[in-house]
Motif scaffolding. Structure first.
Motif, PDB file in Angstrom:
ATOM      1  N   PRO A   1      -5.942   7.575  -0.703  1.00 22.08           N
ATOM      2  CA  PRO A   1      -6.120   7.889   0.711  1.00 22.08           C
ATOM      3  C   PRO A   1      -6.110   6.729   1.712  1.00 22.08           C
ATOM      4  CG  PRO A   1      -7.682   9.124  -0.637  1.00 22.08           C
ATOM      5  CD  PRO A   1      -7.062   8.075  -1.517  1.00 22.08           C
ATOM      6  N   PRO A   2      -6.624   5.530   1.414  1.00 18.65           N
ATOM      7  CA  PRO A   2      -6.677   4.513   2.480  1.00 18.65           C
ATOM      8  C   PRO A   2      -5.321   4.308   3.144  1.00 18.65           C
ATOM      9  CG  PRO A   2      -7.950   3.779   0.594  1.00 18.65           C
ATOM     10  CD  PRO A   2      -7.237   5.027   0.164  1.00 18.65           C
ATOM     11  N   ASP A   3      -5.298   4.347   4.486  1.00 14.47           N
ATOM     12  CA  ASP A   3      -4.014   4.363   5.191  1.00 14.47           C
ATOM     13  C   ASP A   3      -4.018   3.468   6.430  1.00 14.47           C
ATOM     14  OD1 ASP A   3      -5.830   6.049   6.482  1.00 14.47           O
ATOM     15  OD2 ASP A   3      -4.252   7.303   7.322  1.00 14.47           O
ATOM     16  N   PRO A   4      -4.163   2.150   6.249  1.00 16.76           N
ATOM     17  CA  PRO A   4      -4.040   1.269   7.411  1.00 16.76           C
ATOM     18  C   PRO A   4      -2.685   1.454   8.082  1.00 16.76           C
ATOM     19  CG  PRO A   4      -3.929   0.023   5.350  1.00 16.76           C
ATOM     20  CD  PRO A   4      -4.357   1.399   4.992  1.00 16.76           C
ATOM     21  N   ALA A   5      -2.629   1.218   9.389  1.00 17.05           N
ATOM     22  CA  ALA A   5      -1.391   1.440  10.140  1.00 17.05           C
ATOM     23  C   ALA A   5      -0.249   0.588   9.611  1.00 17.05           C
ATOM     24  CB  ALA A   5      -1.629   1.142  11.617  1.00 17.05           C
ATOM     25  N   SER A   6      -0.570  -0.547   9.012  1.00 17.52           N
ATOM     26  CA  SER A   6       0.450  -1.461   8.483  1.00 17.52           C
ATOM     27  C   SER A   6       0.762  -1.199   7.021  1.00 17.52           C
ATOM     28  CB  SER A   6      -0.023  -2.908   8.645  1.00 17.52           C
ATOM     29  OG  SER A   6      -1.261  -3.108   7.969  1.00 17.52           O
ATOM     30  N   ARG A   7       0.517   0.022   6.540  1.00 12.65           N
ATOM     31  CA  ARG A   7       0.585   0.282   5.103  1.00 12.65           C
ATOM     32  C   ARG A   7       1.966   0.021   4.497  1.00 12.65           C
ATOM     33  NH1 ARG A   7       0.786   4.816   7.874  1.00 12.65           N
ATOM     34  NH2 ARG A   7       2.271   6.461   7.360  1.00 12.65           N
ATOM     35  N   LYS A   8       3.021   0.014   5.317  1.00 15.80           N
ATOM     36  CA  LYS A   8       4.354  -0.292   4.797  1.00 15.80           C
ATOM     37  C   LYS A   8       4.572  -1.792   4.619  1.00 15.80           C
ATOM     38  CE  LYS A   8       6.570   3.860   6.652  1.00 15.80           C
ATOM     39  NZ  LYS A   8       7.628   4.397   7.554  1.00 15.80           N
ATOM     40  N   GLU A   9       3.641  -2.598   5.131  1.00 14.47           N
ATOM     41  CA  GLU A   9       3.743  -4.052   5.044  1.00 14.47           C
ATOM     42  C   GLU A   9       2.560  -4.698   4.328  1.00 14.47           C
ATOM     43  OE1 GLU A   9       5.207  -5.692   9.100  1.00 14.47           O
ATOM     44  OE2 GLU A   9       3.990  -3.913   9.540  1.00 14.47           O
ATOM     45  N   CYS A  10       1.384  -4.120   4.464  1.00 13.78           N
ATOM     46  CA  CYS A  10       0.177  -4.773   3.947  1.00 13.78           C
ATOM     47  C   CYS A  10       0.045  -4.551   2.443  1.00 13.78           C
ATOM     48  CB  CYS A  10      -1.060  -4.278   4.679  1.00 13.78           C
ATOM     49  SG  CYS A  10      -1.412  -2.518   4.480  1.00 13.78           S
TER      50      CYS A  10
ATOM     51  N   THR B   1       0.813  -1.213   0.000  1.00 13.19           N
ATOM     52  CA  THR B   1       0.000   0.000   0.000  1.00 13.19           C
ATOM     53  C   THR B   1       0.851   1.269   0.000  1.00 13.19           C
ATOM     54  OG1 THR B   1      -1.720  -1.214   1.191  1.00 13.19           O
ATOM     55  CG2 THR B   1      -1.882   1.185   1.185  1.00 13.19           C
ATOM     56  N   ALA B   2       1.867   1.321   0.847  1.00 18.47           N
ATOM     57  CA  ALA B   2       2.711   2.518   0.922  1.00 18.47           C
ATOM     58  C   ALA B   2       3.471   2.753  -0.382  1.00 18.47           C
ATOM     59  CB  ALA B   2       3.692   2.401   2.088  1.00 18.47           C
ATOM     60  N   ASP B   3       3.838   1.680  -1.076  1.00 17.74           N
ATOM     61  CA  ASP B   3       4.540   1.830  -2.358  1.00 17.74           C
ATOM     62  C   ASP B   3       3.629   2.482  -3.397  1.00 17.74           C
ATOM     63  OD1 ASP B   3       6.715   0.622  -1.200  1.00 17.74           O
ATOM     64  OD2 ASP B   3       6.401  -1.331  -2.147  1.00 17.74           O
ATOM     65  N   LEU B   4       2.372   2.052  -3.428  1.00 17.46           N
ATOM     66  CA  LEU B   4       1.420   2.679  -4.345  1.00 17.46           C
ATOM     67  C   LEU B   4       1.231   4.148  -3.989  1.00 17.46           C
ATOM     68  CD1 LEU B   4      -0.708   2.646  -6.601  1.00 17.46           C
ATOM     69  CD2 LEU B   4      -2.373   1.926  -4.871  1.00 17.46           C
ATOM     70  N   GLN B   5       1.072   4.447  -2.715  1.00 17.73           N
ATOM     71  CA  GLN B   5       0.879   5.829  -2.301  1.00 17.73           C
ATOM     72  C   GLN B   5       2.068   6.694  -2.715  1.00 17.73           C
ATOM     73  OE1 GLN B   5       0.185   5.036   1.889  1.00 17.73           O
ATOM     74  NE2 GLN B   5      -2.004   5.439   1.668  1.00 17.73           N
ATOM     75  N   ARG B   6       3.271   6.167  -2.559  1.00 15.16           N
ATOM     76  CA  ARG B   6       4.471   6.932  -2.930  1.00 15.16           C
ATOM     77  C   ARG B   6       4.528   7.197  -4.429  1.00 15.16           C
ATOM     78  NH1 ARG B   6       7.791   3.583  -1.255  1.00 15.16           N
ATOM     79  NH2 ARG B   6       8.292   2.596  -3.242  1.00 15.16           N
ATOM     80  N   GLU B   7       4.228   6.180  -5.243  1.00 19.38           N
ATOM     81  CA  GLU B   7       4.293   6.343  -6.694  1.00 19.38           C
ATOM     82  C   GLU B   7       3.221   7.297  -7.197  1.00 19.38           C
ATOM     83  OE1 GLU B   7       6.676   5.104  -8.710  1.00 19.38           O
ATOM     84  OE2 GLU B   7       7.618   4.446  -6.835  1.00 19.38           O
ATOM     85  N   VAL B   8       2.039   7.214  -6.615  1.00 19.18           N
ATOM     86  CA  VAL B   8       0.951   8.117  -6.998  1.00 19.18           C
ATOM     87  C   VAL B   8       1.276   9.545  -6.569  1.00 19.18           C
ATOM     88  CG1 VAL B   8      -1.461   8.673  -6.480  1.00 19.18           C
ATOM     89  CG2 VAL B   8      -0.833   6.327  -7.039  1.00 19.18           C
ATOM     90  N   ARG B   9       1.825   9.687  -5.379  1.00 18.86           N
ATOM     91  CA  ARG B   9       2.173  11.011  -4.844  1.00 18.86           C
ATOM     92  C   ARG B   9       3.209  11.709  -5.741  1.00 18.86           C
ATOM     93  NH1 ARG B   9       2.787  13.848   0.135  1.00 18.86           N
ATOM     94  NH2 ARG B   9       3.359  15.943  -0.495  1.00 18.86           N
ATOM     95  N   ALA B  10       4.124  10.939  -6.304  1.00 15.53           N
ATOM     96  CA  ALA B  10       5.162  11.531  -7.160  1.00 15.53           C
ATOM     97  C   ALA B  10       4.563  12.223  -8.377  1.00 15.53           C
ATOM     98  CB  ALA B  10       6.141  10.450  -7.606  1.00 15.53           C
ATOM     99  N   LEU B  11       3.337  11.847  -8.722  1.00 23.83           N
ATOM    100  CA  LEU B  11       2.641  12.465  -9.852  1.00 23.83           C
ATOM    101  C   LEU B  11       1.635  13.522  -9.397  1.00 23.83           C
ATOM    102  CD1 LEU B  11       1.989   9.235 -11.980  1.00 23.83           C
ATOM    103  CD2 LEU B  11       3.812  10.933 -12.276  1.00 23.83           C
ATOM    104  N   GLY B  12       1.623  13.809  -8.096  1.00 21.19           N
ATOM    105  CA  GLY B  12       0.707  14.818  -7.576  1.00 21.19           C
ATOM    106  C   GLY B  12      -0.676  14.283  -7.256  1.00 21.19           C
ATOM    107  N   TRP B  13      -0.789  12.950  -7.104  1.00 15.23           N
ATOM    108  CA  TRP B  13      -2.089  12.328  -6.845  1.00 15.23           C
ATOM    109  C   TRP B  13      -2.057  11.597  -5.511  1.00 15.23           C
ATOM    110  CZ3 TRP B  13      -6.598  12.471 -10.043  1.00 15.23           C
ATOM    111  CH2 TRP B  13      -6.473  13.377 -11.101  1.00 15.23           C
ATOM    112  N   PHE B  14      -3.222  11.081  -5.118  1.00 18.19           N
ATOM    113  CA  PHE B  14      -3.404  10.645  -3.735  1.00 18.19           C
ATOM    114  C   PHE B  14      -4.251   9.370  -3.712  1.00 18.19           C
ATOM    115  CE2 PHE B  14      -5.525  12.032   0.524  1.00 18.19           C
ATOM    116  CZ  PHE B  14      -4.554  11.389   1.273  1.00 18.19           C
TER     117      PHE B  14
END
Length: 458
Positions: free
Chosen positions: A126-135, A111-124
């Protein structure tokens, strides 16, 4: 020919393992139960999953799909052995298309990898489980995962536009698509969101992404008593504010955090704590933070730390992420129940837990998503291996769930049912809905091969 040889012949070499260490790694999640599978299979495509399920269906072999393995309810424990299907190799982000507002991913994407790649393009995303770096995204969809920001943005379900699903028979089904509106027939995709891998195996997801907010800011707010913090939650929302996140913490958790992080981590007189995050256009965020500070002072806040930049806000969130580790650092077993109650019952929940503490001697820590009533209620046990203490703690869980249901709440807001909450599932949903679950399961998985033994179903 062995099971491993059969599947290697079908899928090709290098996609299976019967190594004892690998089997043990795929025997459970963060819950205490575990069962060794006979074989672990690592598919690399939808075709692999389809071929595997055709074989498993013909041979009547149970298959339990697995994402990151960081669940809390035994959802990926292969209770009837068979195959543990790890989707970790299906981890490609296939497409990010801001022009369509979508990202297309395989289920093993973190999940965190997707958020990072999307963020690099100025997009978001939002779902943010506490385990997002692992789940993984697949696990998020299978459990309909949430997180602090679902107050404003909604849970995973709100961001799933389309799914590719392999049924128990091996048939590949496409549900939904990449359009943001689609009312063609039944909403079949919703059947699989939150189904915990019991109806089909997700092999591709089309996800909705939105423009990234220009600014994030946060407040870390201390109160001398928990009821004042709970009352402030109501005042914030009644005052026309819709924070992106609104987290509350009780006194036991705060004490554990001070012991773990140091006395200076939180004001010593704090017995109730809020984190309030707002986002949007920079000027609007500043104005809203000004208004919230004034309101919180009226609510009795004794200390307000203002984080005006995203970097400062991240430091506030890091404190929140340490709460769970702080509780673990007590050395006690933490039974983490993700119950949901009407927001108006927050104080009653803590009073109920304090009453159980007085009766049983067990400490109970409450913190979590106050904006939507999803409070992580942690029953702390100093020796869960002791049969008497285990029985006492389990009885507290039972009392908690019955109290929550009597309040019109839910026994799970994020983690799912799995094995841990199967005992209460029928009561929680009611006889009619339980029967519908049975009918849907039988229709899509007549051989009961997909993640069998969960949710109290046969």
């Amino acid at each position: 020919m062995s099971l491993e040889e059969d599947i290697s012949r079908i899928l090709g070499r290098g996609k299976t393992s019967a190594d004892p260490e690998v089997l043990a790694l795929h025997a459970g999640d963060k819950w205490y139960a575990s069962v060794l599978p006979e074989l672990v299979v690592f598919p690399e495509s939808t075709e692999d999953v389809s071929l595997l399920m055709r074989y498993a269906s013909s041979m009547n072999i149970p298959v339990t799909a697995r994402g990151g393995g960081v669940g809390y309810v035994g959802g990926c424990v292969p209770v009837r052995g068979g195959i543990s299907l790890s989707l970790e190799r299906m981890n490609r982000i296939l497409e990010i298309a801001p022009e369509d507002g979508v990202a297309v991913v395989e289920p093993g994407v973190i999940t965190a990898d997707l958020q990072r790649e999307v963020r690099a393009l100025g997009w978001f995303y939002p779902p943010d489980p506490a385990s997002r770096k692992e789940c993984s995204i697949g696990g998020n969809i299978a459990t309909n995962a949430g997180g602090p920001r679902c107050l404003k943005y909604g849970v995973t379900k709100a961001y799933v536009l389309g799914l590719t699903v392999v049924l128990a028979s091996g048939e590949v089904v496409e549900c939904g698509g990449r359009t943001h509106k689609n009312k063609t027939g039944f909403d079949l995709g919703d059947l699989f969101i939150g189904s915990e891998g019991m109806l089909g195996i997700i092999t591709r997801a089309v996800l909705r992404i939105i423009p990234h907010p220009e600014a994030f800011s946060a407040l870390s707010v201390s109160f001398p008593e928990f009821p004042l913090a709970a009352a402030a939650v109501q005042r914030i929302l009644a005052g026309g504010h819709l924070p992106s996140a609104l987290e509350i913490t009780d006194s036991f958790t705060l004490q554990a955090a001070r012991a773990y992080l140091g006395e200076s981590s939180l004001p010593s007189g704090s017995r109730g704590h809020l984190i309030v995050e707002v986002d949007g256009r920079r000027a609007a965020v500043k104005e809203e933070l000004d208004s919230l500070c004034a309101l919180l002072e009226e609510c009795g806040a004794t200390d307000i730390l203002r984080a005006d930049t995203e970097e400062e806000a991240e430091a506030v969130w890091q404190l929140r992420r340490e709460f769970s580790y702080s509780l673990k650092a007590t050395g006690m077993t933490k039974l983490n129940e993700d119950i949901v109650i009407p927001r108006s019952r927050l104080v009653e929940l803590v009073e109920f837990c304090e009453a159980m503490h007085r009766e049983t001697g067990l400490d109970i820590a409450c913190f979590g998503h106050s904006g939507d009533g999803n409070i992580h209620t942690n029953i702390m046990v100093d020796d869960y291996a002791d049969p008497e203490k285990k029985a006492l703690a389990d009885a507290c869980v039972d009392r908690l769930f019955h109290w929550v249901l009597a309040c019109g709440g839910s026994i799970t807001g994020e983690h799912g049912i799995g094995l841990a909450k199967a005992k209460w599932f029928r009561e929680a949903v009611g006889e009619g809905a339980f029967h519908l679950h049975e009918l849907v399961k039988t229709a899509l998985d007549p051989g009961n091969l997909l993640n069998p033994g969960k949710m109290g179903l046969p």
